[in-house]
Design a protein around this motif. Structure first.
Motif, PDB file in Angstrom:
ATOM      1  N   LYS A  58      -4.651  -5.514  -8.586  1.00 35.37           N
ATOM      2  CA  LYS A  58      -3.949  -4.294  -8.196  1.00 35.37           C
ATOM      3  C   LYS A  58      -4.376  -3.123  -9.085  1.00 35.37           C
ATOM      4  O   LYS A  58      -4.603  -2.005  -8.609  1.00 35.37           O
ATOM      5  CB  LYS A  58      -2.436  -4.507  -8.280  1.00 35.37           C
ATOM      6  CG  LYS A  58      -1.623  -3.334  -7.746  1.00 35.37           C
ATOM      7  CD  LYS A  58      -0.159  -3.691  -7.660  1.00 35.37           C
ATOM      8  CE  LYS A  58       0.674  -2.514  -7.150  1.00 35.37           C
ATOM      9  NZ  LYS A  58       0.344  -2.142  -5.764  1.00 35.37           N
ATOM     10  N   LYS A  75       2.099   3.371  -9.320  1.00 36.96           N
ATOM     11  CA  LYS A  75       2.251   4.697  -8.738  1.00 36.96           C
ATOM     12  C   LYS A  75       1.169   4.953  -7.702  1.00 36.96           C
ATOM     13  O   LYS A  75      -0.002   4.663  -7.916  1.00 36.96           O
ATOM     14  CB  LYS A  75       2.186   5.767  -9.830  1.00 36.96           C
ATOM     15  CG  LYS A  75       2.514   7.174  -9.323  1.00 36.96           C
ATOM     16  CD  LYS A  75       2.536   8.187 -10.458  1.00 36.96           C
ATOM     17  CE  LYS A  75       2.875   9.570  -9.929  1.00 36.96           C
ATOM     18  NZ  LYS A  75       2.884  10.579 -11.027  1.00 36.96           N
ATOM     19  N   LYS A  76       1.581   5.491  -6.559  1.00 41.16           N
ATOM     20  CA  LYS A  76       0.624   5.805  -5.501  1.00 41.16           C
ATOM     21  C   LYS A  76      -0.353   6.885  -5.964  1.00 41.16           C
ATOM     22  O   LYS A  76       0.002   7.776  -6.727  1.00 41.16           O
ATOM     23  CB  LYS A  76       1.356   6.279  -4.240  1.00 41.16           C
ATOM     24  CG  LYS A  76       2.184   5.203  -3.562  1.00 41.16           C
ATOM     25  CD  LYS A  76       2.944   5.758  -2.368  1.00 41.16           C
ATOM     26  CE  LYS A  76       3.781   4.691  -1.695  1.00 41.16           C
ATOM     27  NZ  LYS A  76       4.593   5.220  -0.581  1.00 41.16           N
ATOM     28  N   VAL A  92      -9.152   5.946   0.449  1.00 43.95           N
ATOM     29  CA  VAL A  92      -8.452   4.658   0.464  1.00 43.95           C
ATOM     30  C   VAL A  92      -9.096   3.628   1.395  1.00 43.95           C
ATOM     31  O   VAL A  92      -8.662   2.467   1.422  1.00 43.95           O
ATOM     32  CB  VAL A  92      -6.971   4.846   0.859  1.00 43.95           C
ATOM     33  CG1 VAL A  92      -6.237   5.672  -0.190  1.00 43.95           C
ATOM     34  CG2 VAL A  92      -6.862   5.495   2.227  1.00 43.95           C
ATOM     35  N   SER A 105       4.199  -3.299  -8.736  1.00 41.59           N
ATOM     36  CA  SER A 105       4.327  -1.890  -8.368  1.00 41.59           C
ATOM     37  C   SER A 105       3.387  -1.027  -9.201  1.00 41.59           C
ATOM     38  O   SER A 105       3.160  -1.309 -10.378  1.00 41.59           O
ATOM     39  CB  SER A 105       5.764  -1.396  -8.572  1.00 41.59           C
ATOM     40  OG  SER A 105       6.663  -2.101  -7.750  1.00 41.59           O
ATOM     41  N   GLU A 165       7.446   6.555  -4.329  1.00 40.89           N
ATOM     42  CA  GLU A 165       6.289   6.920  -5.126  1.00 40.89           C
ATOM     43  C   GLU A 165       5.461   5.717  -5.560  1.00 40.89           C
ATOM     44  O   GLU A 165       4.347   5.879  -6.055  1.00 40.89           O
ATOM     45  CB  GLU A 165       6.737   7.698  -6.377  1.00 40.89           C
ATOM     46  CG  GLU A 165       7.386   9.038  -6.068  1.00 40.89           C
ATOM     47  CD  GLU A 165       7.736   9.812  -7.316  1.00 40.89           C
ATOM     48  OE1 GLU A 165       7.568   9.242  -8.421  1.00 40.89           O
ATOM     49  OE2 GLU A 165       8.167  10.971  -7.201  1.00 40.89           O
ATOM     50  N   GLN A 166       5.995   4.511  -5.395  1.00 37.26           N
ATOM     51  CA  GLN A 166       5.316   3.307  -5.856  1.00 37.26           C
ATOM     52  C   GLN A 166       4.661   2.555  -4.699  1.00 37.26           C
ATOM     53  O   GLN A 166       5.232   2.422  -3.623  1.00 37.26           O
ATOM     54  CB  GLN A 166       6.311   2.373  -6.555  1.00 37.26           C
ATOM     55  CG  GLN A 166       6.945   2.955  -7.806  1.00 37.26           C
ATOM     56  CD  GLN A 166       5.961   3.117  -8.933  1.00 37.26           C
ATOM     57  OE1 GLN A 166       5.203   2.204  -9.264  1.00 37.26           O
ATOM     58  NE2 GLN A 166       5.958   4.298  -9.543  1.00 37.26           N
ATOM     59  N   ALA A 167       3.440   2.084  -4.951  1.00 35.28           N
ATOM     60  CA  ALA A 167       2.782   1.146  -4.031  1.00 35.28           C
ATOM     61  C   ALA A 167       3.228  -0.254  -4.422  1.00 35.28           C
ATOM     62  O   ALA A 167       2.962  -0.702  -5.541  1.00 35.28           O
ATOM     63  CB  ALA A 167       1.264   1.280  -4.140  1.00 35.28           C
ATOM     64  N   ASP A 218      -2.633   9.969  -4.896  1.00 34.31           N
ATOM     65  CA  ASP A 218      -2.692  10.969  -3.831  1.00 34.31           C
ATOM     66  C   ASP A 218      -4.141  11.379  -3.578  1.00 34.31           C
ATOM     67  O   ASP A 218      -4.645  12.359  -4.144  1.00 34.31           O
ATOM     68  CB  ASP A 218      -1.855  12.191  -4.208  1.00 34.31           C
ATOM     69  CG  ASP A 218      -1.775  13.207  -3.078  1.00 34.31           C
ATOM     70  OD1 ASP A 218      -2.078  12.833  -1.925  1.00 34.31           O
ATOM     71  OD2 ASP A 218      -1.404  14.372  -3.347  1.00 34.31           O
ATOM     72  N   GLY A 260       0.814  -1.209   0.000  1.00 33.70           N
ATOM     73  CA  GLY A 260       0.000   0.000   0.000  1.00 33.70           C
ATOM     74  C   GLY A 260       0.848   1.261   0.000  1.00 33.70           C
ATOM     75  O   GLY A 260       1.868   1.347  -0.687  1.00 33.70           O
ATOM     76  N   THR A 261       0.453   2.240   0.799  1.00 33.62           N
ATOM     77  CA  THR A 261       1.191   3.511   0.860  1.00 33.62           C
ATOM     78  C   THR A 261       2.158   3.571   2.035  1.00 33.62           C
ATOM     79  O   THR A 261       2.786   4.597   2.272  1.00 33.62           O
ATOM     80  CB  THR A 261       0.197   4.688   0.969  1.00 33.62           C
ATOM     81  OG1 THR A 261      -0.593   4.520   2.164  1.00 33.62           O
ATOM     82  CG2 THR A 261      -0.714   4.752  -0.241  1.00 33.62           C
ATOM     83  N   ALA A 272      -6.414   0.346  -7.826  1.00 36.87           N
ATOM     84  CA  ALA A 272      -5.946   1.695  -8.139  1.00 36.87           C
ATOM     85  C   ALA A 272      -7.086   2.516  -8.736  1.00 36.87           C
ATOM     86  O   ALA A 272      -7.254   3.702  -8.408  1.00 36.87           O
ATOM     87  CB  ALA A 272      -4.762   1.641  -9.100  1.00 36.87           C
TER      88      ALA A 272
END
Length: 270
Positions: free
Chosen positions: A236, A200-201, A207, A198, A182-184, A203, A176-177, A240
């Motif tokens: 995944k 990108k998280k 969540v 992986s 920058e990657q989950a 923002d 997760g975060t 996202a």
């Protein structure tokens, strides 16, 4: 029509629990059934608390499902009591020919640590050998293995090895975060294979329920015939999208939502 069961708690804000599981199953074109273990509410001070369903009533829910229909998959979430663990153990013993995913949610009340450890021990001893996969987040993986919270991929792999030694067949540790960067990052691990996923998280505060959606999407993908690696990768990507499309409950928190997307539709990658 394939039928998939979620066993877990009720989240009145529909961020996690059986509400998110059932919505996820619908998104993948599966018919979802449910058995409640607990109900979450806010107390008069605004704190989220959980009240367990009496074990006899929980057991009767599962017996009713067995009496009515057959299942193609099972997702297990929050059990919340030692009694519920034993009921689930007996229920899934005769269902070893279908995917069974255990998301080992650890939502302890403020109580003696010895009670918490008993719950963890029962999860490991009674359920790990009977399920297809477990899907802990970083904190849960640390508690289950008795290790420190991991801060790197190498430490995640070490935790996964510990959990495999405890009887887990396949593991997805949900980074997760919590991990820096920058990657989950999520880790799929078994004795003879490991793979890193992986993305990108995103923002956004929407969540709540991401872990539940991830685990239920993996279950759905396995029921639909995907191999494990593809099931995790597609799940995944799905999560996202659900985070990006989530719904705010107030100014600082919100719940995941797919927007009613169907499997095979367009998912926005991030």
């Amino acid at each position: 029509m394939k039928r998939i069961l979620t066993i877990g708690g009720s989240d009145p804000f529909a961020g996690g629990g059986i509400q998110t599981d059932l919505k996820t199953f619908e998104d993948f074109g599966l018919f979802g059934l449910s058995a409640l273990t607990s109900i979450g509410v806010l107390d008069t001070n605004g704190r989220f608390i959980l009240e367990s369903i009496p074990s006899e009533l929980f057991e009767r829910q599962l017996a009713s499902i067995d009496q009515m229909t057959t299942l193609d998959g099972i997702k297990i979430g929050l059990l919340n009591s030692s009694e519920a663990i034993m009921v689930v153990r007996d229920f899934i013993k005769a269902k070893q020919n279908i995917p069974i995913i255990l998301d080992p949610v650890l939502a302890f009340k403020e109580t003696e640590s010895v009670i918490n450890q008993l719950y963890i021990s029962q999860l490991i001893e009674e359920l790990f050998p009977l399920v297809t996969m477990i899907t802990p987040n970083l904190a849960e993986a640390a508690l289950l293995s008795g290790q420190a919270l991991p801060s790197s991929l190498i430490e995640m792999i070490h935790l996964a090895k510990e959990l495999t030694a405890s009887g887990a067949k396949k593991i997805v540790i949900k980074g997760g975060t919590r991990m820096a960067g920058e990657q989950a990052v999520d880790l799929l691990y078994s004795v003879d294979h490991h793979e890193v996923f992986s993305q990108k998280k995103v923002d956004t505060p929407t969540v709540n329920g991401a872990g539940c959606a991830f685990s239920s999407a993996i279950t759905a993908n396995l029921v639909l015939g995907s191999d494990v690696s593809k099931a995790v990768a597609e799940s995944k990507q799905f999560v996202a999208h659900c985070i990006s499309n989530g719904v705010l409950m107030n100014d600082h928190t919100g719940s995941v939502w797919s927007g009613g997307i169907q499997k095979g539709g367009t998912i926005n990658e991030n």
